[in-house]
Design an enzyme around this catalytic site. Structure first.
Site, PDB file in Angstrom:
ATOM      1  CB  ILE A  16      -2.862  -6.280 -22.168  1.00 39.32           C
ATOM      2  CG1 ILE A  16      -3.271  -5.060 -23.004  1.00 39.32           C
ATOM      3  CG2 ILE A  16      -3.650  -7.522 -22.568  1.00 39.32           C
ATOM      4  CD1 ILE A  16      -4.711  -4.667 -22.895  1.00 39.32           C
ATOM      5  CE1 TYR A  59      12.827   7.149 -17.907  1.00 37.41           C
ATOM      6  CE2 TYR A  59      10.834   7.218 -19.235  1.00 37.41           C
ATOM      7  CZ  TYR A  59      12.080   7.714 -18.921  1.00 37.41           C
ATOM      8  OH  TYR A  59      12.585   8.792 -19.617  1.00 37.41           O
ATOM      9  CB  CYS A 108      17.280  19.995 -26.107  1.00 37.02           C
ATOM     10  SG  CYS A 108      17.177  21.731 -25.631  1.00 37.02           S
TER      11      CYS A 108
END
Length: 553
Positions: free
Chosen positions: A272, A320, A408
């Site tokens: 946004i 990321y 995991c």
């Protein structure tokens, strides 16, 4: 696309709605992807990550369900970008479903072309686990975020965790929503900026987020209080990341760690622009798409400039994998790639040993099945204290969304052991129903993504996309229950090719043999991919004599 009324929930228990547990697992996990506790926008089939969908449209969804219910144990259903297009007689060891989503001939693999085709109903964006029917909610990315921050602590601060540190980041969507819990699991305090109040409330509801405010000054006060008391706290801040990061820069306030996990890869729906609410942004986008995108670029650049300033003043920063740096570069910020990517910085060493985000889902719907598997891992994997610490933390702190599941990071060798252990638990009745075992596409040998998983490969093979195709073919012939090949997940159209699989542990001897093959082959090709690129830890695994051969050793 017309919305569908009513909620979808996966069936629970031991009663089959199909002709076998392979088909049943596909049916339940497709439906689980659209559970309102799991999906971003289930009425429009959107699971997570901008517009990552489970099926192309509701007609296609209904047809998939219909075909799965009719599918024999020696037949294979073909899914072409979220639409069922054929059923063929194969074998009982063949996949029950083959999925290919969003593939575009490279010259045409641009946002404009893809989304035009999507709007015409000819393709579908499947993200990674949306269109491959193995999304498990925010937990799905939680451990990757946890592992990234844990590796950062070891590398940058020479500590086992981030105690005494504070993290600034943004995005509390279906992927970014893992950040607050991953931060506090690493004993840090975090301020997580989010423009959508509903997403903040959802993370509070799911117990991933501790508290929230709409005031930067109050967020800073809460952060200081948490650091002083030594109690790790996650603080949601309602606001725009570009605005908040810039204000912190002007106040000369420097976080210890800084990142971003908005859906910046999706310029239309994922970020946004500054000065707009979710509603006003939607109205602006509808009226002037080009003008809207320009505003998005300007905001991303502003945020990235602040991150670069934080880095210059001591922050440890990373991209990321949401294509944030690429968007900043496209917006005119020439040094955007001075922000390091998280995979080469912190995760590559795990990928090199065949480690990555392994997961399993209790088809029974009973959380006790997951807890029993947790306990079995704690008992049987004492030689991996890092794994045990994670399982204990997850058991204590992770809130299930939809069907109970666990994720995991498990390495080559460990995955096969866990899979066989689960199958045995199903066989002897310790677990009440079969378990679906799979993983994210974000893994050791299943993705080519030069801005994320394969960024800065040692031999320069970042863009080589043979590996995910080999991975998918190998998993299919090894006996996976379903196999998927996607395009564009995480970093957007034109930037990634990736593959996934699911295999069902139903307690049978046949399942045991398939598990042995698939859970050796899947991480094994990841070890080979990294050995071929020159990673010593991968080469060392091969020298020890695994259950495969690499011709160059």
């Amino acid at each position: 696309m017309e919305e569908k009324a009513g909620e979808i929930h996966a069936p629970r228990g031991n009663k089959l709605n199909t002709k076998g547990w392979g088909q049943e697992a596909a049916l339940r996990l497709l439906m689980n992807n659209l559970d309102p506790m799991v999906a971003k926008d289930p009425a429009n089939l959107i699971v997570y990550g901008g517009k990552g969908k489970a099926a192309r449209n509701w007609e296609a969804f209904d047809k998939i369900v219909e075909e799965l219910k009719k599918l024999e144990n020696d037949e294979t259903l073909l899914i072409q970008s979220g639409k069922p297009v054929g059923v063929f007689k194969t074998t009982k060891d063949s996949p029950r479903v083959l999925i290919v989503n969003a593939q575009i001939v490279p010259h045409w693999a641009t946002d404009d072309v893809f989304w035009d085709l999507e709007a015409r109903g000819l393709t579908m964006f499947g993200q990674m686990t949306a269109g491959s029917w193995i999304y498990i909610g925010t937990q799905g990315v939680l451990q990757g975020t946890y592992e990234t921050l844990s590796a950062l602590a070891r590398k940058e601060f020479k500590k086992d965790d981030l105690s005494g540190k504070w993290v600034l980041t943004s995005g509390l969507g279906e992927m970014g929503g893992a950040q607050p819990l991953a931060i506090t699991m690493n004993n840090a305090t975090g301020i997580i900026v989010e423009v959508d109040e509903e997403k903040i409330r959802r993370r509070l509801r799911d117990k991933y987020l501790d508290t929230w405010t709409d005031s930067l000054d109050e967020a800073l006060r809460l952060k200081d209080e948490a650091l002083k008391s030594g109690k790790p706290t996650s603080i949601g801040l309602l606001g725009n990341a570009a605005t908040v990061y810039d204000e912190l820069m002007k106040k000369n306030i420097v976080p210890d760690v800084v990142s971003d996990q908005t859906a910046a890869h999706d310029l239309n729906l994922g970020y946004i622009p500054e000065g707009y609410t979710v509603q006003s942004a939607a109205e602006f986008r509808e009226k002037d798409k080009d003008g809207y995108v320009k505003k998005v670029y300007a905001s991303i650049v502003k945020e990235a400039e602040a991150i670069l300033w934080f880095m210059q003043h001591g922050s440890k920063a990373f991209d990321y994998g949401n294509n944030f740096r690429t968007r900043a570069l496209e917006g005119g910020l020439k040094n955007a790639f001075d922000i390091p990517g998280y995979v080469p910085a912190y995760i590559r060493d795990l990928f090199a040993i065949g480690s990555g985000p392994f997961r399993w889902v209790a088809l029974s719907g009973d959380p006790q099945d997951i807890y029993k598997i947790d306990d079995a891992i704690i008992k049987n994997f004492q030689d991996d204290p890092h794994l045990i610490r994670w399982i204990k933390l997850a058991k204590e702190r992770v809130h299930f969304q939809g069907l109970p599941a666990r994720i995991c990071y498990a390495s080559y060798g460990e995955r096969e052991k866990i899979g066989l252990m689960i199958n045995e638990m199903v066989r002897n009745g310790e677990v009440s129903a079969p378990v679906a075992i799979g993983r994210d596409h974000h893994d050791t040998g299943s993705v080519a993504s030069p801005y994320r998983e394969t960024e800065k490969m040692k031999d320069g093979s970042d863009a080589i996309a043979d590996w995910p195709i080999l991975n998918a073919l190998l998993n299919a012939i090894s006996g996976a229950t379903w196999v998927s090949v996607h395009h564009g997940g995480g970093t957007g159209i034109g930037n990634a090719i990736h593959a996934g699989f699911v295999i069902v542990a139903d307690g049978t001897k046949d399942a045991e043999e398939r598990i042995k093959r698939v859970l050796n082959a899947d991480p094994g090709i990841g070890v080979i991919r990294h050995a071929d690129a020159g990673y010593e830890s991968s080469i060392e695994i091969i020298k020890k004599g695994p259950k495969f051969r690499y011709p160059y050793l």
